[in-house]
Every structure is written in C-alpha cells, then in structure tokens.
Scaffold this motif. Structure first.
Motif, PDB file in Angstrom:
ATOM      1  N   GLY A  17       0.811  -1.209   0.000  1.00  0.00           N
ATOM      2  CA  GLY A  17       0.000   0.000   0.000  1.00  0.00           C
ATOM      3  C   GLY A  17       0.845   1.259   0.000  1.00  0.00           C
ATOM      4  O   GLY A  17       0.525   2.252  -0.669  1.00  0.00           O
ATOM      5  N   MET A  18       1.950   1.213   0.718  1.00  0.00           N
ATOM      6  CA  MET A  18       2.820   2.389   0.791  1.00  0.00           C
ATOM      7  C   MET A  18       3.443   2.696  -0.567  1.00  0.00           C
ATOM      8  O   MET A  18       3.429   3.840  -1.033  1.00  0.00           O
ATOM      9  CB  MET A  18       3.906   2.166   1.839  1.00  0.00           C
ATOM     10  N   THR A  19       3.994   1.681  -1.236  1.00  0.00           N
ATOM     11  CA  THR A  19       4.670   1.940  -2.515  1.00  0.00           C
ATOM     12  C   THR A  19       3.690   2.341  -3.605  1.00  0.00           C
ATOM     13  O   THR A  19       4.040   3.094  -4.518  1.00  0.00           O
ATOM     14  CB  THR A  19       5.485   0.700  -2.965  1.00  0.00           C
ATOM     15  N   GLU A  20       2.431   1.891  -3.508  1.00  0.00           N
ATOM     16  CA  GLU A  20       1.449   2.243  -4.535  1.00  0.00           C
ATOM     17  C   GLU A  20       0.954   3.675  -4.363  1.00  0.00           C
ATOM     18  O   GLU A  20       0.893   4.443  -5.325  1.00  0.00           O
ATOM     19  CB  GLU A  20       0.260   1.281  -4.494  1.00  0.00           C
ATOM     20  N   PHE A  21       0.593   4.055  -3.135  1.00  0.00           N
ATOM     21  CA  PHE A  21      -0.086   5.331  -2.929  1.00  0.00           C
ATOM     22  C   PHE A  21       0.847   6.483  -2.581  1.00  0.00           C
ATOM     23  O   PHE A  21       0.454   7.642  -2.700  1.00  0.00           O
ATOM     24  CB  PHE A  21      -1.154   5.169  -1.844  1.00  0.00           C
ATOM     25  N   VAL A  22       2.082   6.202  -2.141  1.00  0.00           N
ATOM     26  CA  VAL A  22       2.991   7.300  -1.815  1.00  0.00           C
ATOM     27  C   VAL A  22       3.419   8.042  -3.074  1.00  0.00           C
ATOM     28  O   VAL A  22       3.843   9.204  -3.009  1.00  0.00           O
ATOM     29  CB  VAL A  22       4.237   6.771  -1.060  1.00  0.00           C
ATOM     30  N   MET A  23       3.279   7.403  -4.234  1.00  0.00           N
ATOM     31  CA  MET A  23       3.640   8.045  -5.500  1.00  0.00           C
ATOM     32  C   MET A  23       2.888   9.350  -5.700  1.00  0.00           C
ATOM     33  O   MET A  23       3.438  10.330  -6.222  1.00  0.00           O
ATOM     34  CB  MET A  23       3.349   7.104  -6.665  1.00  0.00           C
ATOM     35  N   MET A  24       1.599   9.395  -5.279  1.00  0.00           N
ATOM     36  CA  MET A  24       0.803  10.604  -5.460  1.00  0.00           C
ATOM     37  C   MET A  24       1.400  11.773  -4.670  1.00  0.00           C
ATOM     38  O   MET A  24       1.334  12.922  -5.091  1.00  0.00           O
ATOM     39  CB  MET A  24      -0.638  10.374  -5.013  1.00  0.00           C
ATOM     40  N   GLY A  25       1.999  11.463  -3.498  1.00  0.00           N
ATOM     41  CA  GLY A  25       2.530  12.516  -2.651  1.00  0.00           C
ATOM     42  C   GLY A  25       3.905  13.011  -3.051  1.00  0.00           C
ATOM     43  O   GLY A  25       4.251  14.173  -2.806  1.00  0.00           O
ATOM     44  N   VAL A 142      -2.853   5.567   6.253  1.00  0.00           N
ATOM     45  CA  VAL A 142      -2.917   6.390   7.463  1.00  0.00           C
ATOM     46  C   VAL A 142      -1.518   6.775   7.945  1.00  0.00           C
ATOM     47  O   VAL A 142      -1.279   7.915   8.356  1.00  0.00           O
ATOM     48  CB  VAL A 142      -3.668   5.648   8.584  1.00  0.00           C
ATOM     49  N   LEU A 143      -0.570   5.820   7.881  1.00  0.00           N
ATOM     50  CA  LEU A 143       0.760   6.039   8.453  1.00  0.00           C
ATOM     51  C   LEU A 143       1.862   6.102   7.398  1.00  0.00           C
ATOM     52  O   LEU A 143       2.652   7.047   7.358  1.00  0.00           O
ATOM     53  CB  LEU A 143       1.078   4.911   9.450  1.00  0.00           C
ATOM     54  N   GLY A 144       1.918   5.075   6.555  1.00  0.00           N
ATOM     55  CA  GLY A 144       3.039   4.951   5.624  1.00  0.00           C
ATOM     56  C   GLY A 144       3.092   6.047   4.576  1.00  0.00           C
ATOM     57  O   GLY A 144       4.167   6.611   4.302  1.00  0.00           O
ATOM     58  N   VAL A 145       1.953   6.381   3.980  1.00  0.00           N
ATOM     59  CA  VAL A 145       1.937   7.378   2.906  1.00  0.00           C
ATOM     60  C   VAL A 145       2.268   8.785   3.424  1.00  0.00           C
ATOM     61  O   VAL A 145       3.118   9.470   2.839  1.00  0.00           O
ATOM     62  CB  VAL A 145       0.587   7.351   2.163  1.00  0.00           C
ATOM     63  N   PRO A 146       1.637   9.245   4.525  1.00  0.00           N
ATOM     64  CA  PRO A 146       2.044  10.569   5.042  1.00  0.00           C
ATOM     65  C   PRO A 146       3.523  10.618   5.440  1.00  0.00           C
ATOM     66  O   PRO A 146       4.210  11.606   5.154  1.00  0.00           O
ATOM     67  CB  PRO A 146       1.133  10.760   6.264  1.00  0.00           C
ATOM     68  N   THR A 231     -16.057  22.708  -2.149  1.00  0.00           N
ATOM     69  CA  THR A 231     -16.292  22.758  -0.705  1.00  0.00           C
ATOM     70  C   THR A 231     -15.624  23.967  -0.078  1.00  0.00           C
ATOM     71  O   THR A 231     -16.135  24.534   0.899  1.00  0.00           O
ATOM     72  CB  THR A 231     -15.782  21.465  -0.034  1.00  0.00           C
ATOM     73  N   GLY A 232     -14.464  24.363  -0.601  1.00  0.00           N
ATOM     74  CA  GLY A 232     -13.787  25.548  -0.084  1.00  0.00           C
ATOM     75  C   GLY A 232     -12.675  25.273   0.894  1.00  0.00           C
ATOM     76  O   GLY A 232     -12.211  26.183   1.595  1.00  0.00           O
ATOM     77  N   PHE A 233     -12.197  24.039   0.961  1.00  0.00           N
ATOM     78  CA  PHE A 233     -11.061  23.723   1.825  1.00  0.00           C
ATOM     79  C   PHE A 233      -9.776  24.280   1.224  1.00  0.00           C
ATOM     80  O   PHE A 233      -9.634  24.375  -0.004  1.00  0.00           O
ATOM     81  CB  PHE A 233     -10.915  22.214   1.996  1.00  0.00           C
ATOM     82  N   SER A 234      -8.828  24.636   2.081  1.00  0.00           N
ATOM     83  CA  SER A 234      -7.510  25.027   1.602  1.00  0.00           C
ATOM     84  C   SER A 234      -6.714  23.772   1.265  1.00  0.00           C
ATOM     85  O   SER A 234      -7.012  22.675   1.760  1.00  0.00           O
ATOM     86  CB  SER A 234      -6.775  25.825   2.678  1.00  0.00           C
ATOM     87  N   THR A 235      -5.704  23.918   0.452  1.00  0.00           N
ATOM     88  CA  THR A 235      -4.889  22.753   0.080  1.00  0.00           C
ATOM     89  C   THR A 235      -4.171  22.165   1.295  1.00  0.00           C
ATOM     90  O   THR A 235      -3.884  20.972   1.324  1.00  0.00           O
ATOM     91  CB  THR A 235      -3.853  23.143  -0.981  1.00  0.00           C
ATOM     92  N   SER A 236      -3.888  22.994   2.289  1.00  0.00           N
ATOM     93  CA  SER A 236      -3.213  22.501   3.494  1.00  0.00           C
ATOM     94  C   SER A 236      -4.104  21.571   4.317  1.00  0.00           C
ATOM     95  O   SER A 236      -3.603  20.792   5.137  1.00  0.00           O
ATOM     96  CB  SER A 236      -2.754  23.675   4.363  1.00  0.00           C
ATOM     97  N   ALA A 237      -5.417  21.641   4.102  1.00  0.00           N
ATOM     98  CA  ALA A 237      -6.348  20.784   4.845  1.00  0.00           C
ATOM     99  C   ALA A 237      -6.512  19.415   4.192  1.00  0.00           C
ATOM    100  O   ALA A 237      -7.028  18.482   4.824  1.00  0.00           O
ATOM    101  CB  ALA A 237      -7.713  21.464   4.961  1.00  0.00           C
ATOM    102  N   LEU A 238      -6.078  19.275   2.947  1.00  0.00           N
ATOM    103  CA  LEU A 238      -6.293  18.023   2.217  1.00  0.00           C
ATOM    104  C   LEU A 238      -5.630  16.810   2.883  1.00  0.00           C
ATOM    105  O   LEU A 238      -6.232  15.736   2.936  1.00  0.00           O
ATOM    106  CB  LEU A 238      -5.814  18.162   0.773  1.00  0.00           C
ATOM    107  N   PRO A 239      -4.374  16.921   3.379  1.00  0.00           N
ATOM    108  CA  PRO A 239      -3.783  15.746   4.029  1.00  0.00           C
ATOM    109  C   PRO A 239      -4.612  15.221   5.204  1.00  0.00           C
ATOM    110  O   PRO A 239      -4.707  14.013   5.406  1.00  0.00           O
ATOM    111  CB  PRO A 239      -2.407  16.247   4.494  1.00  0.00           C
ATOM    112  N   LEU A 240      -5.227  16.134   5.965  1.00  0.00           N
ATOM    113  CA  LEU A 240      -6.059  15.701   7.099  1.00  0.00           C
ATOM    114  C   LEU A 240      -7.295  14.954   6.614  1.00  0.00           C
ATOM    115  O   LEU A 240      -7.708  13.961   7.208  1.00  0.00           O
ATOM    116  CB  LEU A 240      -6.462  16.917   7.937  1.00  0.00           C
ATOM    117  N   ILE A 241      -7.879  15.423   5.518  1.00  0.00           N
ATOM    118  CA  ILE A 241      -9.060  14.747   4.978  1.00  0.00           C
ATOM    119  C   ILE A 241      -8.667  13.402   4.375  1.00  0.00           C
ATOM    120  O   ILE A 241      -9.396  12.411   4.508  1.00  0.00           O
ATOM    121  CB  ILE A 241      -9.756  15.639   3.933  1.00  0.00           C
ATOM    122  N   MET A 242      -7.498  13.349   3.747  1.00  0.00           N
ATOM    123  CA  MET A 242      -7.015  12.067   3.230  1.00  0.00           C
ATOM    124  C   MET A 242      -6.754  11.080   4.372  1.00  0.00           C
ATOM    125  O   MET A 242      -6.972   9.876   4.228  1.00  0.00           O
ATOM    126  CB  MET A 242      -5.727  12.274   2.428  1.00  0.00           C
TER     127      MET A 242
END
Length: 406
Positions: A17-25, A142-146, A231-242
């Motif tokens: 899961g980490m190697t697949e989804f960390v690419m987006m970040g 939750v843990l590996g990607v961030p 919705t009007g969220f700032s980009t800085s709020a996106l990691p919390l929603i993810m």
C-alpha cells in the motif's frame, strides 16, 4: 486476539500500500529528480497499475501447485528487489521499468495471501482473517503514505523506496518465522486452471470489482479539486481529509470481514454496494458543506474497503479448481476499476462540467455493481431451490413402495 501467523500478511500489505499510494505525494519530487514533467511522472503510476494487472494472474499461474508460504516469500523478494531498483533508477526509462516490475507481485501476493489467510482462519472467521491482511494496506494510507511523503519532501524521494524495500525484506523474514508450512493445492495443469473462467459467477464477481468499485475510484481520483474548488477547503487541509479516508478504510475493512462472516458474502456485498451508491450521491449533493464532506470522506473510504473481504471470499468460492488464480484476480480487478473510474469520472470534466459531475458517474458505476450483485444473489437462490427440488425428487424415488393393506 490477533493470530501471529496473520501479521506477516498485514506487513506485506502495508509495504504494498505504501509503494502504490505514496507516489501521489512525492510525484513532484520524482519529476524534479529525474528532470521530467509531472505528467510524465504520472506515467509511473500507470506503469505500476499495469504491472499489477499483468502480474496477478501470470505469476500465480506460474507458481500454482507450489507451497503458498514459499510463494509469498519469493513474491516479497521480487517486491524488495524492484523497489530498491526504483530507489537507484538513474533515469525515467529505468524508473518506468522498475515501477512496472514492482507492480507484478502486488496482486499475486494478495491473491495467494487471501488463500493462506483462509487456511489459517478459525472456523467461521475466513473473511475476518482476510480483512487482517487488507488492514495493512489501509494502515499504509494512514501512516506509511504521510510519512513517506514527508521523507520525500524533507530528505530524498529515493529513501522512500529503500524503506519500502526493507519492509519487503522484513515481510520475508516474518513469513518464514510465523507462517506455518501449508500444503499446496493439487495442480492438474494450466488448462485446468483456466477452466475457472467458465463460471459465470466468477465473471460477475470480477464485474462487481472492476465496475462497482470503479465508482469509488471515480470519486477518489477527483476528490482534491472537489474539496478545494467546491467545498472551499484550503490545500493545506487536504492531508487531514485524506487521513480521514485512510482511517475509514482501516475501520471499514474490519467491518466488511465481520459482515461477510456474520451473513453470506453476497447479502453483505449487496448491502455495501447499495450504501456506496447512497454515499457517492451524498458527496455530490452535499459538496458545499465542509462538515458533511469530512464525515463523508471517512464513510466513503470505510464503505469502499469493506467491500474487499466479501469479494475476496466470493472469488475463492467460485474458483475452487484454481483458488490462488481466482483470488489474485481481485487485485487485478481493483486496478481495472481504478483506471476505469478515473477515465470515466474525468469525461464530464473535459466537457466543461463542474467538479461535482464525477460523483454522478461514480454513483452510476456503483449502481452497476448493485445490479451485478443482485443478479449473483438471484442465481445463488435459484441454484439452492433447484438443488432442494432435486434432493426432494431423489428422496421420493428412493422410498420403497408400500403394499396396500389386505
């Protein structure tokens, strides 16, 4: 209490899961490091997904008939080597090749791992055991990607793939230490394995995975612009929603395992597909409410991953002649759903519609999953009635004729 023998499967799922989804970040970091554009770097995600689709059935077919624990160890060795290759890739072409190769054991590991989990499970807890394996995948979000995203930004994106390679090696060691030897299924040959594709129910289950769960990916692919522009969220709020999505996935996969064990996987799956349609519609209708979208992020992620355990049980149930091959098709189907959802969800955006438009496409795809699940459930009930009639007729014919009283 968690069985120790299931922990290596969860650890492997975490690394995958980490190697697949960390690419987006870390995509911008990779683009800078390889001196390519971000769209070019996006092809690396496609290369990995293609590796999953190709590798799942191919590798499992090659190793069918061999001890499952040994097979999993070899898959993790491939995983570690090819992720290390990504860490040292000197140019874009080598990176493309390494990402494709790293994707090959992804679906195969989950396919064989699901069979191993079902063998290790206690009676009546097969889906819960499979859910334990998928929990590693959800915890990665939750843990590996961030963590990997932070390391890629603060230090070097190459370190992320080295960490993933180390996780692969640790998984190999834990598989050898904690998973007991499991006898391989009897193998009669490739043509016998391919006979599973003669079963209509297997195709229906694959349709549910590829089209039904594609609704989730149509939502997930365009969630960022939806949250910022509508919705009007700032980009800085996106990691919390993810993170809320990832926590929902972790909770949902356990709930899906419980639901599939409590009921038959098909009724459980029908409930989850119907609720997926409702949640995706709510994402479109309530897109302007920040509170609603945070709650929906959690619930939609939970619902999506809850579908995994019952689907995996169904794939194994309808591919008994080659259960490892059938099980591996689940991850291939999910990645087809990933590509299909992103493609179809993006069409209304290219036509100039608002960012809420992909939600209607997503709901329509999930509704197709409802129809396929209902059809599969109807077929099961029809078969049960036919079997009951056959048994009743055979019992009637077997009863000895009685002589009339004198």
């Amino acid at each position: 209490m968690i069985k120790k023998s299931l922990l290596p499967l969860a650890l492997g799922g975490f690394g995958i899961g980490m190697t697949e989804f960390v690419m987006m970040g870390i995509l911008p970091d990779i683009a800078r490091g390889l001196q390519i554009t971000i769209p070019q770097a996006g092809y690396l995600i496609t290369a990995y997904a293609l590796g999953v689709v190709v590798g799942a059935p191919t590798l499992v077919t090659i190793v069918a008939g061999r001890p499952p624990r040994t097979v999993l160890i070899w898959f993790m060795l491939m995983f570690a080597v090819f992720n290390a290759m990504s860490a040292f890739a000197p140019n874009f072409e080598t990176m493309m090749a390494s990402r494709f190769l790293a994707g090959l054991p992804h679906g195969a590991f989950f396919g064989v791992g699901a069979v191993v989990a079902s063998r290790l499970a206690e009676p009546g807890k097969t889906a819960a055991a499979m859910a334990m394996m998928f929990t590693g995948l959800t915890l990665a979000n939750v843990l590996g990607v961030p963590l990997g995203t932070w390391i890629g930004h603060a230090f070097d994106w190459r370190m992320v793939f080295l960490i993933v390679a180390v996780i692969g090696l640790l998984t190999m060691w834990s598989l050898y230490q904690w998973v007991p030897p499991i006898a391989p299924s009897k193998r009669t040959g490739l043509m016998q394995d391919l006979r599973i594709f003669r079963h209509l129910d297997l195709w229906l289950a694959l349709g549910i995975v590829s089209i039904g769960t594609g609704g989730f990916f149509a939502w997930f692919s365009y969630i960022a612009p939806l949250l910022t522009d509508v919705t009007g969220f700032s980009t800085s709020a996106l990691p919390l929603i993810m993170t809320a999505v990832g926590v929902g996935m972790t909770v949902g996969v356990q709930f899906g395992g419980y639901l599939a064990d409590k009921f038959h996987p098909l009724p459980a799956l029908l409930i989850l597909m119907v609720s997926m349609v409702v949640l995706l519609l709510c994402n479109g209708l309530m897109a302007e409410s920040k509170i609603a979208m945070v709650v929906l992020a959690f619930l939609t992620g939970a619902n999506a991953l809850a579908i995994g355990p019952p689907v995996q049980v169904l794939l194994i149930e309808h591919s008994r002649e080659a259960e490892m091959l059938g099980s591996s098709l689940g991850q291939a189907g999910f990645n087809v759903g990933n590509a299909l959802g992103a493609l179809l969800g993006g069409i209304p955006l290219t036509l100039g519609f608002a960012y809420t438009a992909p939600q209607w496409v997503a709901a329509a795809m999930a509704l197709c999953g409802v129809v396929l699940t209902a059809l599969m459930l109807t077929r099961r009930r029809w078969k049960a009635r036919e079997l009951a009639r056959t048994v009743e007729r055979m019992l009637g014919e077997a009863q000895p004729a009685t002589s009339p009283p004198a």
